[in-house]
Design a protein around this motif. Structure first.
Motif, PDB file in Angstrom:
ATOM      1  N   ALA A 181     -28.773  -9.495  -9.952  1.00  0.00           N
ATOM      2  CA  ALA A 181     -28.695  -9.466  -8.498  1.00  0.00           C
ATOM      3  C   ALA A 181     -29.039 -10.839  -7.913  1.00  0.00           C
ATOM      4  O   ALA A 181     -28.419 -11.299  -6.948  1.00  0.00           O
ATOM      5  N   GLY A 182     -30.027 -11.500  -8.519  1.00  0.00           N
ATOM      6  CA  GLY A 182     -30.389 -12.838  -8.061  1.00  0.00           C
ATOM      7  C   GLY A 182     -29.263 -13.837  -8.270  1.00  0.00           C
ATOM      8  O   GLY A 182     -29.007 -14.687  -7.405  1.00  0.00           O
ATOM      9  N   LEU A 183     -28.573 -13.754  -9.398  1.00  0.00           N
ATOM     10  CA  LEU A 183     -27.449 -14.653  -9.658  1.00  0.00           C
ATOM     11  C   LEU A 183     -26.349 -14.479  -8.619  1.00  0.00           C
ATOM     12  O   LEU A 183     -25.787 -15.458  -8.104  1.00  0.00           O
ATOM     13  N   ILE A 184     -26.029 -13.211  -8.313  1.00  0.00           N
ATOM     14  CA  ILE A 184     -24.999 -12.937  -7.308  1.00  0.00           C
ATOM     15  C   ILE A 184     -25.436 -13.462  -5.940  1.00  0.00           C
ATOM     16  O   ILE A 184     -24.660 -14.088  -5.213  1.00  0.00           O
ATOM     17  N   ALA A 185     -26.697 -13.203  -5.612  1.00  0.00           N
ATOM     18  CA  ALA A 185     -27.217 -13.670  -4.325  1.00  0.00           C
ATOM     19  C   ALA A 185     -27.188 -15.195  -4.240  1.00  0.00           C
ATOM     20  O   ALA A 185     -26.786 -15.770  -3.215  1.00  0.00           O
ATOM     21  N   GLY A 186     -27.600 -15.865  -5.320  1.00  0.00           N
ATOM     22  CA  GLY A 186     -27.599 -17.326  -5.330  1.00  0.00           C
ATOM     23  C   GLY A 186     -26.212 -17.900  -5.176  1.00  0.00           C
ATOM     24  O   GLY A 186     -26.002 -18.875  -4.429  1.00  0.00           O
ATOM     25  N   ASP A 187     -25.240 -17.295  -5.862  1.00  0.00           N
ATOM     26  CA  ASP A 187     -23.852 -17.752  -5.759  1.00  0.00           C
ATOM     27  C   ASP A 187     -23.330 -17.570  -4.343  1.00  0.00           C
ATOM     28  O   ASP A 187     -22.650 -18.442  -3.787  1.00  0.00           O
ATOM     29  N   SER A 188     -23.661 -16.426  -3.725  1.00  0.00           N
ATOM     30  CA  SER A 188     -23.212 -16.167  -2.350  1.00  0.00           C
ATOM     31  C   SER A 188     -23.839 -17.148  -1.371  1.00  0.00           C
ATOM     32  O   SER A 188     -23.166 -17.678  -0.481  1.00  0.00           O
ATOM     33  N   VAL A 221     -25.889  -3.667  -5.476  1.00  0.00           N
ATOM     34  CA  VAL A 221     -27.191  -3.767  -6.136  1.00  0.00           C
ATOM     35  C   VAL A 221     -27.889  -5.055  -5.706  1.00  0.00           C
ATOM     36  O   VAL A 221     -29.095  -5.067  -5.430  1.00  0.00           O
ATOM     37  N   ALA A 222     -27.125  -6.149  -5.643  1.00  0.00           N
ATOM     38  CA  ALA A 222     -27.705  -7.437  -5.244  1.00  0.00           C
ATOM     39  C   ALA A 222     -28.281  -7.369  -3.835  1.00  0.00           C
ATOM     40  O   ALA A 222     -29.389  -7.870  -3.571  1.00  0.00           O
ATOM     41  N   ALA A 223     -27.549  -6.752  -2.908  1.00  0.00           N
ATOM     42  CA  ALA A 223     -28.033  -6.639  -1.534  1.00  0.00           C
ATOM     43  C   ALA A 223     -29.300  -5.798  -1.468  1.00  0.00           C
ATOM     44  O   ALA A 223     -30.280  -6.162  -0.792  1.00  0.00           O
ATOM     45  N   ALA A 224     -29.292  -4.658  -2.167  1.00  0.00           N
ATOM     46  CA  ALA A 224     -30.456  -3.772  -2.143  1.00  0.00           C
ATOM     47  C   ALA A 224     -31.678  -4.443  -2.761  1.00  0.00           C
ATOM     48  O   ALA A 224     -32.791  -4.353  -2.221  1.00  0.00           O
ATOM     49  N   GLU A 225     -31.476  -5.102  -3.893  1.00  0.00           N
ATOM     50  CA  GLU A 225     -32.609  -5.740  -4.563  1.00  0.00           C
ATOM     51  C   GLU A 225     -33.155  -6.909  -3.746  1.00  0.00           C
ATOM     52  O   GLU A 225     -34.356  -7.194  -3.777  1.00  0.00           O
ATOM     53  N   THR A 226     -32.290  -7.582  -3.015  1.00  0.00           N
ATOM     54  CA  THR A 226     -32.766  -8.650  -2.123  1.00  0.00           C
ATOM     55  C   THR A 226     -33.678  -8.078  -1.048  1.00  0.00           C
ATOM     56  O   THR A 226     -34.754  -8.628  -0.758  1.00  0.00           O
ATOM     57  N   LEU A 228     -38.373 -12.122 -10.269  1.00  0.00           N
ATOM     58  CA  LEU A 228     -37.139 -12.071 -11.067  1.00  0.00           C
ATOM     59  C   LEU A 228     -35.919 -12.370 -10.200  1.00  0.00           C
ATOM     60  O   LEU A 228     -35.005 -13.090 -10.620  1.00  0.00           O
ATOM     61  N   MET A 229     -35.904 -11.817  -8.982  1.00  0.00           N
ATOM     62  CA  MET A 229     -34.807 -12.104  -8.072  1.00  0.00           C
ATOM     63  C   MET A 229     -34.758 -13.587  -7.719  1.00  0.00           C
ATOM     64  O   MET A 229     -33.681 -14.202  -7.699  1.00  0.00           O
ATOM     65  N   ALA A 230     -35.929 -14.165  -7.451  1.00  0.00           N
ATOM     66  CA  ALA A 230     -35.981 -15.586  -7.088  1.00  0.00           C
ATOM     67  C   ALA A 230     -35.518 -16.457  -8.244  1.00  0.00           C
ATOM     68  O   ALA A 230     -34.798 -17.447  -8.036  1.00  0.00           O
ATOM     69  N   ALA A 231     -35.922 -16.095  -9.465  1.00  0.00           N
ATOM     70  CA  ALA A 231     -35.489 -16.864 -10.635  1.00  0.00           C
ATOM     71  C   ALA A 231     -33.978 -16.799 -10.786  1.00  0.00           C
ATOM     72  O   ALA A 231     -33.309 -17.824 -11.006  1.00  0.00           O
ATOM     73  N   GLY A 232     -33.424 -15.590 -10.668  1.00  0.00           N
ATOM     74  CA  GLY A 232     -31.975 -15.448 -10.743  1.00  0.00           C
ATOM     75  C   GLY A 232     -31.275 -16.193  -9.630  1.00  0.00           C
ATOM     76  O   GLY A 232     -30.239 -16.837  -9.844  1.00  0.00           O
ATOM     77  N   ASN A 242     -38.254  -1.339 -19.728  1.00  0.00           N
ATOM     78  CA  ASN A 242     -37.951  -1.942 -18.426  1.00  0.00           C
ATOM     79  C   ASN A 242     -36.820  -2.956 -18.472  1.00  0.00           C
ATOM     80  O   ASN A 242     -36.513  -3.583 -17.452  1.00  0.00           O
ATOM     81  N   GLY A 243     -36.232  -3.133 -19.638  1.00  0.00           N
ATOM     82  CA  GLY A 243     -35.239  -4.195 -19.802  1.00  0.00           C
ATOM     83  C   GLY A 243     -34.053  -4.083 -18.871  1.00  0.00           C
ATOM     84  O   GLY A 243     -33.639  -5.075 -18.248  1.00  0.00           O
ATOM     85  N   GLU A 244     -33.461  -2.877 -18.727  1.00  0.00           N
ATOM     86  CA  GLU A 244     -32.280  -2.718 -17.888  1.00  0.00           C
ATOM     87  C   GLU A 244     -32.592  -3.049 -16.433  1.00  0.00           C
ATOM     88  O   GLU A 244     -31.800  -3.690 -15.740  1.00  0.00           O
ATOM     89  N   THR A 245     -33.747  -2.592 -15.959  1.00  0.00           N
ATOM     90  CA  THR A 245     -34.144  -2.892 -14.583  1.00  0.00           C
ATOM     91  C   THR A 245     -34.329  -4.383 -14.379  1.00  0.00           C
ATOM     92  O   THR A 245     -33.888  -4.957 -13.367  1.00  0.00           O
ATOM     93  N   GLU A 246     -34.959  -5.041 -15.349  1.00  0.00           N
ATOM     94  CA  GLU A 246     -35.238  -6.470 -15.220  1.00  0.00           C
ATOM     95  C   GLU A 246     -33.965  -7.308 -15.239  1.00  0.00           C
ATOM     96  O   GLU A 246     -33.809  -8.233 -14.430  1.00  0.00           O
ATOM     97  N   VAL A 247     -33.037  -6.999 -16.142  1.00  0.00           N
ATOM     98  CA  VAL A 247     -31.797  -7.777 -16.172  1.00  0.00           C
ATOM     99  C   VAL A 247     -30.965  -7.508 -14.921  1.00  0.00           C
ATOM    100  O   VAL A 247     -30.250  -8.391 -14.437  1.00  0.00           O
ATOM    101  N   SER A 248     -31.062  -6.292 -14.369  1.00  0.00           N
ATOM    102  CA  SER A 248     -30.352  -6.003 -13.125  1.00  0.00           C
ATOM    103  C   SER A 248     -30.893  -6.856 -11.983  1.00  0.00           C
ATOM    104  O   SER A 248     -30.135  -7.354 -11.145  1.00  0.00           O
ATOM    105  N   LEU A 249     -32.207  -7.043 -11.959  1.00  0.00           N
ATOM    106  CA  LEU A 249     -32.809  -7.889 -10.925  1.00  0.00           C
ATOM    107  C   LEU A 249     -32.356  -9.339 -11.074  1.00  0.00           C
ATOM    108  O   LEU A 249     -32.032 -10.008 -10.082  1.00  0.00           O
ATOM    109  N   ILE A 250     -32.325  -9.819 -12.308  1.00  0.00           N
ATOM    110  CA  ILE A 250     -31.855 -11.185 -12.546  1.00  0.00           C
ATOM    111  C   ILE A 250     -30.389 -11.315 -12.145  1.00  0.00           C
ATOM    112  O   ILE A 250     -29.975 -12.290 -11.503  1.00  0.00           O
TER     113      ILE A 250
END
Length: 547
Positions: A530-537, A150-155, A168-172, A520-528
């Motif tokens: 995904a951003g957290l995972i991306a940032g950690d990577s 999900v993180a890769a796709a959302e990126t 949202l991705m950038a914030a995460g 839209n809550g589930e979609t939004e938290v998924s984006l956040i």
């Protein structure tokens, strides 16, 4: 923004090809980068990072170049092929190849490194093939969590579409990088915003118990084989649940759901959320073929490793059959944990089969080869699931969906195979440089030391059986869809400091956010997430270049 492709023939979708010259050059170069990152991280800190987000970002940058045809990389599906190659090369080089061949080296048998590399390479390729053939089944559904995918796709989508998704991705991502700087494992919080709530709740419990048990009990749970017992119990039940799915044994409730789904498919045949590409019969044939291939790989490893000279013919046959069972069971348990939590306990599950081998009194050298063969499976299985999940998300906008999805998966497999080939070549070239300098994966040293020491504690079997009971019970309660027992054991085995608190905090944040934003809550938290995972990577990979 990607537009739906114009596919005139429903049986042939025009998905970008993995062997197009531009795509091939990019994926080969990214695969080299991914393999080097994996080798460096596994020999320095003992883990390997998910580099799929790095690959996606680099592909996006390359796509902004207007000469040499590189602008083709602006296509999100080509970017997906690039991330599939780099992540496959990273996990293959580090987890599926270097770690297995380090086991006989650490055991003092340098002559067995070559045979082990052949066996590990076969295990790696079979591992990925089985996931490719079974992804989208009721056992490994495409709509399951697979958080790093999900993180890769959302990126990729954030770079393509921008807007609120990108914000949202950038914030995460910013939070992920910042918190990782202070040593917090933000991938744990990220997966909690994407994965199954029940499974991740048990994952958090396992992490917290593992973190605080030593201070309270004054001994580590691993020293008493408690986590291993829980995983054995949960794993046995998980296998029974998997067999039920393979045999298509459904309850009346499941059959009713299938009837409802069938009617929905008839009404909306191109709805991607309703498309299933793997039948129960195909799933059975896949795992049966996979087991036969693992038997063939074990036979070749046994021959090249010379264990025929150390064991009787019946014993060698039993070794081959057991090695194949260990390989396929290992990949299934690792895959289920990866699907739900984005973390896979490959080291711990391999250790379980090592202990089983000691209990069966398998001689030391054959056991070292068996452990290496088992360790080679699982990581590629999990990573291929992540990659195909990313592709499944990206391809949903195209029609006809089914044809495009199937062709896209095939091209992703080819890109992953490019990454695997590069990883095999680099490991063959560089392993001696790493090992002679004393840079061995810590997991391989643990395997070798455990084999040398043997089982001297008579309470091990009792503890394994005792703690298998609660593991089995929790797995039964959670069922095949939640995998609560497997995830509890995963948390107990991993024990990353503070990860449990981060998972609980993220689950609480997810509950509050979705409660007040039901649409839209589930979609939004998924984006956040995904951003957290991306940032950690990104932070983890950045540490390599800093060092």
């Amino acid at each position: 923004m990607a537009q739906p492709l114009n596919v005139k023939d429903d049986t042939k979708a025009r998905h970008p090809r993995a062997f197009e010259p531009v795509t091939l050059v990019v994926t080969v170069l990214l695969s080299i980068l991914g393999a080097v990152i994996g080798l460096h991280m596994i020999t320095t800190i003992g883990i390997s990072a998910n580099t799929s987000v790095i690959g996606a970002l680099i592909a996006m940058i390359i796509g902004r170049i207007s000469f040499f045809g590189l602008a083709k990389m602006r296509d999100i599906n080509r970017q997906n092929l690039a991330q599939s190659a780099i992540s496959g090369a990273t996990f293959a080089a580090a987890n599926s190849l270097l770690t297995p061949i380090a086991v006989p080296f650490a055991f003092g048998r340098t002559d067995l490194v070559g045979p082990m590399l052949v066996g590990a390479s076969m295990g790696l390729l079979i591992d990925a093939w089985i996931l490719y053939k079974s992804f989208g089944s009721r056992f490994l559904p495409a709509d399951a969590a697979w958080p790093p995918g999900v993180a890769a796709a959302e990126t990729i989508l954030a770079g393509d579409k921008g807007g609120k998704r990108a914000l949202l991705m950038a914030a995460g991502g910013a939070i992920g990088v910042g918190a990782s700087f202070f040593g917090l494992p933000m991938s744990a919080a990220g997966v909690a915003l994407i994965g199954n709530v029940w499974a991740l709740g048990m994952f958090a419990v396992g992490l917290l118990v593992s973190q605080y048990a030593p201070a309270i009990l004054h001994f580590t749970l691993s020293s008493m084989y408690v986590p291993h017992g829980v995983m054995i119990g949960a794993g046995i039940v998980a296998l029974v649940q998997a067999v039920r799915i393979l045999l298509d044994k459904k309850s009346a409730k499941d059959r009713q759901k299938d009837q409802i789904l069938a009617r929905a498919r008839a009404a909306a045949p191109e709805d991607p959320s309703l498309v299933s590409t793997v039948s129960a019969g195909k799933l059975r044939r896949t795992f049966a073929s996979g087991y036969v291939l693992y038997v063939a790989g074990a036979l070749i490893l046994a021959t090249l490793g010379g264990i025929w000279t150390q064991m009787s013919v019946p014993a060698v046959i039993a070794w081959i059959l057991f090695a194949a069972v260990a390989a396929i069971v290992h990949e299934l348990i690792v895959g289920l944990a990866a699907m739900h939590a984005g973390w896979f306990p490959a080291f711990a599950v391999t250790l379980i089969f090592l202990v089983a081998g000691l209990l069966l009194q398998i001689p030391a050298v054959p056991l070292a080869l068996l452990v290496g063969y088992c360790a080679a499976t699982g990581p590629a299985f999990a990573d291929m699931g992540y990659d195909l999940k990313a592709g499944w998300i990206l391809r949903r906008e195209n029609r006809p969906y089914t044809a495009f999805e199937i062709e896209g998966r095939r091209q992703q497999l080819l890109s992953a195979m490019i990454g695997f080939t590069v990883a095999i070549g680099l490991v063959a070239l560089l392993w001696n440089t790493y090992f002679t300098a004393g840079h061995l994966p810590p997991a391989a040293m643990v395997y070798a030391d455990t084999i040398k020491a043997g089982l001297t504690n008579p309470d091990v079997i009792r503890n394994l059986i005792l703690w298998a009971i609660p593991g089995a019970i929790i797995q039964i309660i959670g069922g095949a869809k939640r995998q609560m027992g497997v995830l509890l054991a995963t948390g107990l085995l991993i024990g990353t400091p503070n990860a449990g608190w981060l998972v609980l905090a993220a689950l609480l944040f997810r509950f509050i956010w979705t409660k007040y934003r039901p649409q839209n809550g589930e979609t939004e938290v998924s984006l956040i997430g995904a951003g957290l995972i991306a940032g950690d990577s990104i932070y983890s990979v950045g540490q390599i270049f800093k060092g």
